[in-house]
Design a protein around this motif. Structure first.
Motif, short mmCIF file in Angstrom:
data_model
loop_
_atom_site.label_atom_id
_atom_site.label_comp_id
_atom_site.label_asym_id
_atom_site.label_seq_id
_atom_site.Cartn_x
_atom_site.Cartn_y
_atom_site.Cartn_z
N GLU A 238 0.87 -1.17 0.00
CA GLU A 238 0.00 0.00 0.00
C GLU A 238 0.90 1.22 0.00
N LEU A 239 0.70 2.09 -0.96
CA LEU A 239 1.55 3.25 -1.13
C LEU A 239 1.07 4.41 -0.27
N ALA A 240 1.84 5.48 -0.26
CA ALA A 240 1.56 6.62 0.62
C ALA A 240 0.20 7.24 0.38
N ASP A 241 -0.28 7.18 -0.86
CA ASP A 241 -1.59 7.78 -1.17
C ASP A 241 -2.75 6.83 -0.93
N GLY A 242 -2.47 5.66 -0.37
CA GLY A 242 -3.52 4.69 -0.09
C GLY A 242 -3.75 3.69 -1.20
N THR A 243 -3.04 3.83 -2.31
CA THR A 243 -3.20 2.90 -3.43
C THR A 243 -2.61 1.55 -3.06
N ARG A 244 -3.37 0.50 -3.30
CA ARG A 244 -2.86 -0.85 -3.09
C ARG A 244 -2.49 -1.45 -4.43
N ALA A 245 -1.28 -2.00 -4.52
CA ALA A 245 -0.80 -2.50 -5.80
C ALA A 245 -0.12 -3.85 -5.63
N ARG A 246 -0.28 -4.68 -6.64
CA ARG A 246 0.36 -5.99 -6.68
C ARG A 246 1.60 -5.90 -7.57
N VAL A 247 2.72 -6.43 -7.08
CA VAL A 247 3.96 -6.42 -7.85
C VAL A 247 3.86 -7.44 -8.97
N SER A 248 4.20 -7.03 -10.16
CA SER A 248 4.04 -7.88 -11.34
C SER A 248 5.00 -9.05 -11.34
N LEU A 249 4.56 -10.13 -11.98
CA LEU A 249 5.37 -11.29 -12.34
C LEU A 249 5.91 -12.07 -11.15
N LEU A 250 5.25 -11.94 -9.98
CA LEU A 250 5.66 -12.71 -8.82
C LEU A 250 4.56 -13.69 -8.44
N ALA A 251 4.95 -14.95 -8.21
CA ALA A 251 3.99 -15.99 -7.83
C ALA A 251 3.77 -15.97 -6.32
N GLU A 252 2.60 -16.39 -5.90
CA GLU A 252 2.32 -16.48 -4.46
C GLU A 252 3.22 -17.54 -3.85
N PRO A 253 3.87 -17.25 -2.73
CA PRO A 253 4.77 -18.24 -2.13
C PRO A 253 3.98 -19.37 -1.49
N PRO A 254 4.55 -20.58 -1.41
CA PRO A 254 3.87 -21.66 -0.69
C PRO A 254 3.72 -21.29 0.78
N SER A 255 2.77 -21.91 1.44
CA SER A 255 2.46 -21.53 2.82
C SER A 255 3.66 -21.67 3.74
N CYS A 256 4.53 -22.66 3.48
CA CYS A 256 5.66 -22.88 4.37
C CYS A 256 6.72 -21.79 4.22
N ALA A 257 6.65 -20.99 3.13
CA ALA A 257 7.64 -19.93 2.90
C ALA A 257 7.03 -18.54 2.99
N ALA A 258 5.72 -18.45 3.28
CA ALA A 258 5.05 -17.15 3.27
C ALA A 258 5.58 -16.20 4.33
N ASP A 259 5.85 -16.70 5.52
CA ASP A 259 6.32 -15.83 6.60
C ASP A 259 7.69 -15.25 6.27
N ALA A 260 8.58 -16.08 5.76
CA ALA A 260 9.92 -15.60 5.40
C ALA A 260 9.85 -14.58 4.27
N ALA A 261 8.97 -14.81 3.30
CA ALA A 261 8.82 -13.87 2.20
C ALA A 261 8.26 -12.54 2.68
N LEU A 262 7.29 -12.59 3.59
CA LEU A 262 6.73 -11.36 4.13
C LEU A 262 7.77 -10.58 4.93
N ASP A 263 8.58 -11.28 5.69
CA ASP A 263 9.63 -10.62 6.47
C ASP A 263 10.63 -9.93 5.54
N PHE A 264 11.00 -10.60 4.45
CA PHE A 264 11.92 -10.00 3.49
C PHE A 264 11.31 -8.75 2.87
N ALA A 265 10.05 -8.86 2.43
CA ALA A 265 9.38 -7.72 1.80
C ALA A 265 9.27 -6.55 2.76
N THR A 266 8.97 -6.83 4.01
CA THR A 266 8.84 -5.76 5.01
C THR A 266 10.16 -5.03 5.20
N LYS A 267 11.24 -5.78 5.32
CA LYS A 267 12.55 -5.16 5.50
C LYS A 267 12.99 -4.39 4.26
#
Length: 267
Positions: free
Chosen positions: A55-84
């Motif tokens: 979610e960007l500063a103006d409130g727009t929510r956007a999906r990053v192109s060309l990225l597949a949803e991570p499997p459930s066992c890797a979702a937490d690690a992927a979210l932590d990476f994206a957050t950092k």
């Protein structure tokens, strides 16, 4: 005559000029206006929803192109990476497809490529581009999710917390008989108003008489209910009752108890 000479000189100069223009090196084609990321306006990522959505500063929510949803066992690690990598960071946004964007970090690095390069996400692209190359290298190096086996069965959930702790103590024994005291402590976290304790003897013992409770044993299973005046057990409070029993041979303590159908721990 002078006018004719003047015309000849003028024609000669014009022909020479045209010849020089067409015989020289070709002129470069004019460049189209640049559409590089550097020309896109910068904005800040105020929320990382998941590894592929911001979610960007103006409130727009956007999906990053060309990225597949991570499997459930890797979702937490992927979210932590994206957050950092993205949270509260200035990014430059360019659109690839409607509703999807490309994010460039302050140093110009493409976020999607970085996430795939370190194995936190996979790409949906199959065109052999930079994302595909990054995924191939991450796979070969067994980075991130490539080092995990997500096919393993999900571990069983932990057993529920006990509703009570039961202390069973034999206070006296004589030939063919014994006496016992049972203390029940409420650790369920809620007030108990009316209780029924159950267990099964392993050595065939029977209850012949009880006090501070009512006991029934129709088919081997012992059921003990409150006496009315001790029906209430506050949180972390306890009640006790006793009984006389008969036994032939060994006199082992029960291995498990339940209170109102919920398992209890033996103390």
């Amino acid at each position: 005559m002078a006018a004719r000479k003047h015309m000849v000189v003028l024609l000669t100069l014009l022909v020479a000029g045209c010849t020089a223009e067409h015989s020289g090196a070709p002129r470069p084609a004019p460049r189209a206006p640049s559409s590089s990321v550097e020309q896109q306006p910068s904005t800040k990522v105020r929320t990382v929803v998941d590894a592929r959505t911001v979610e960007l500063a103006d409130g727009t929510r956007a999906r990053v192109s060309l990225l597949a949803e991570p499997p459930s066992c890797a979702a937490d690690a992927a979210l932590d990476f994206a957050t950092k990598a993205l949270l509260d960071k200035e990014v430059r946004v360019s659109s690839i497809t409607p509703g999807e964007v490309s994010l460039a970090l302050p140093d110009g690095t493409d976020y999607a490529t970085l996430a795939v390069q370190y194995g936190f996400l996979r790409t949906t692209g199959v065109d052999g581009g930079p994302l595909f190359e990054a995924e191939t290298k991450a796979s070969q190096a067994k980075l991130g999710l490539w080092a995990q086996d997500c096919s393993a069965s999900t571990p069983s959930p932990p057993p529920p917390a006990p509703a009570c702790v039961v202390v069973y103590r034999v206070t006296g024994e004589w030939s063919g008989a014994f006496q016992a005291e049972v203390t029940v402590r409420n650790v369920s976290g809620a007030l108990v108003n009316g209780w029924s304790l159950g267990w099964r003897f392993t050595d065939g013992q029977t209850v012949s008489q009880a006090w501070n409770a009512t006991v029934s044993q129709p088919s081997g299973d012992v059921k003990v209910t409150d006496a009315g005046y001790n029906a209430l057990i506050v949180v972390d409070g306890s009640v006790s009752f006793g009984f006389n029993g008969t036994v032939s041979g060994s006199n082992s303590a029960p291995g498990s108890f339940t209170m109102n159908g919920a398992p209890c721990a033996a103390g």
